[in-house]
Scaffold this motif. Structure first.
Motif, PDB file in Angstrom:
ATOM      1  N   ASP A  68       0.389  -2.724  -0.449  1.00  0.00           N
ATOM      2  CA  ASP A  68      -0.670  -3.270   0.398  1.00  0.00           C
ATOM      3  C   ASP A  68      -0.143  -3.935   1.663  1.00  0.00           C
ATOM      4  N   ASP A  69       1.141  -3.820   1.915  1.00  0.00           N
ATOM      5  CA  ASP A  69       1.752  -4.384   3.119  1.00  0.00           C
ATOM      6  C   ASP A  69       1.993  -3.237   4.104  1.00  0.00           C
ATOM      7  N   PRO A  70       1.218  -3.150   5.184  1.00  0.00           N
ATOM      8  CA  PRO A  70       1.360  -2.000   6.099  1.00  0.00           C
ATOM      9  C   PRO A  70       2.738  -1.893   6.733  1.00  0.00           C
ATOM     10  N   LYS A  71       3.458  -2.979   6.863  1.00  0.00           N
ATOM     11  CA  LYS A  71       4.780  -2.943   7.480  1.00  0.00           C
ATOM     12  C   LYS A  71       5.889  -2.660   6.471  1.00  0.00           C
ATOM     13  N   ARG A  72       5.605  -2.848   5.183  1.00  0.00           N
ATOM     14  CA  ARG A  72       6.679  -2.693   4.195  1.00  0.00           C
ATOM     15  C   ARG A  72       6.270  -1.781   3.032  1.00  0.00           C
ATOM     16  N   SER A  73       5.275  -0.972   3.226  1.00  0.00           N
ATOM     17  CA  SER A  73       4.793  -0.112   2.142  1.00  0.00           C
ATOM     18  C   SER A  73       5.809   0.960   1.759  1.00  0.00           C
ATOM     19  N   LEU A  74       6.785   1.236   2.624  1.00  0.00           N
ATOM     20  CA  LEU A  74       7.790   2.248   2.329  1.00  0.00           C
ATOM     21  C   LEU A  74       9.123   1.622   1.891  1.00  0.00           C
ATOM     22  N   TYR A  75       9.089   0.345   1.525  1.00  0.00           N
ATOM     23  CA  TYR A  75      10.294  -0.341   1.046  1.00  0.00           C
ATOM     24  C   TYR A  75      10.198  -0.587  -0.454  1.00  0.00           C
ATOM     25  N   ILE A  76      11.349  -0.574  -1.126  1.00  0.00           N
ATOM     26  CA  ILE A  76      11.441  -0.836  -2.558  1.00  0.00           C
ATOM     27  C   ILE A  76      12.575  -1.829  -2.796  1.00  0.00           C
TER      28      ILE A  76
END
Length: 235
Positions: free
Chosen positions: A195-203
């Motif tokens: 739900d974080d548009p800036k970090r949605s591709l981070y794990i």
């Protein structure tokens, strides 16, 4: 034998009242005398020079010591922060500024040492950082994916096994948490930011150093109880 005239005779200096008078060599006074007649000792150098030396030398020493302290602090700071990240690694460091060290080889959160890590481009990863800890303590890996399918694959989520939504005191929106089998059972655990548009591709992947898949006595429940609530996962 030839005869030579006699040597001429010279008369002495004119005498009498009109004759010029010459004075002897000028007389200079001798060294000053004590009342008893002994001469005074020669004057010594003033004490002002010695006092100045006593003041200046310690100041110079303090300046040299101060410069040495400043250099040591700067060098220590450099070692603490590490060397610059490459551009892809810097994106991860910027996404987790309180979790990751400022540079490669620096100190991250929880006593870890952070460095660049193998990036698996087969999964579609852009970059990877790893912050390693002592054996038995928590280490973590941050991955930056290019696509959502990379995130889902790394976290092991699917429509039938979507993982678990969990709140975190440092993040306003719920996080997605899974383990290697798709549920929070055995470590490592995987944390996503859907739900974080800036970090949605981070794990973020966390595990106890020196163990994997539950071998070592610690479980995912331990991670969620001991590490997860206090880890600075916010931006």
């Amino acid at each position: 034998m030839p005869q030579y005239p006699g040597v001429p005779q010279y008369q002495g200096a004119p005498q009498g009242p009109g004759a010029p008078q010459y004075q002897g060599a000028p007389q200079f006074p001798g060294p000053p005398q004590h009342p008893g007649g002994a001469p005074y000792p020669p004057p010594r150098g003033s004490s002002g020079g010695r006092i100045a030396a006593l003041v200046i030398i310690p100041l110079v020493l303090l300046l040299v010591i101060g410069v040495g302290v400043v250099v040591a602090v700067l060098l220590n700071g450099k070692a603490h922060n590490g060397s610059p990240w490459n551009p892809e690694e810097q994106l991860i460091a910027d996404a987790f500024p309180r979790l990751v060290s400022a540079g490669n080889g620096g100190k991250g959160w929880g006593g870890t040492t952070c460095s660049g890590f193998l990036t698996n481009t087969d999964y579609g990863e852009r970059g990877t950082l790893a912050c390693k800890n002592e054996t038995g303590k928590v280490s973590f890996v941050m991955r930056h994916c290019r696509t959502q399918s990379c995130v889902d694959s790394r976290m092991g989520v699917s429509k039938s096994d979507p993982g678990t939504r969990m709140s975190h005191p440092d993040v306003p929106r719920p996080l997605l948490v899974t383990d290697s089998s798709g549920t929070p059972a055995d470590p490592p655990i995987f944390i996503g930011f859907p739900d974080d548009p800036k970090r949605s591709l981070y794990i973020v992947e966390a595990d106890y150093e020196g163990q994997s898949f539950g071998r070592g006595g610690k479980t995912a429940a331990d991670l969620l109880r001991e590490w997860f609530p206090t880890a600075p996962l916010g931006p």
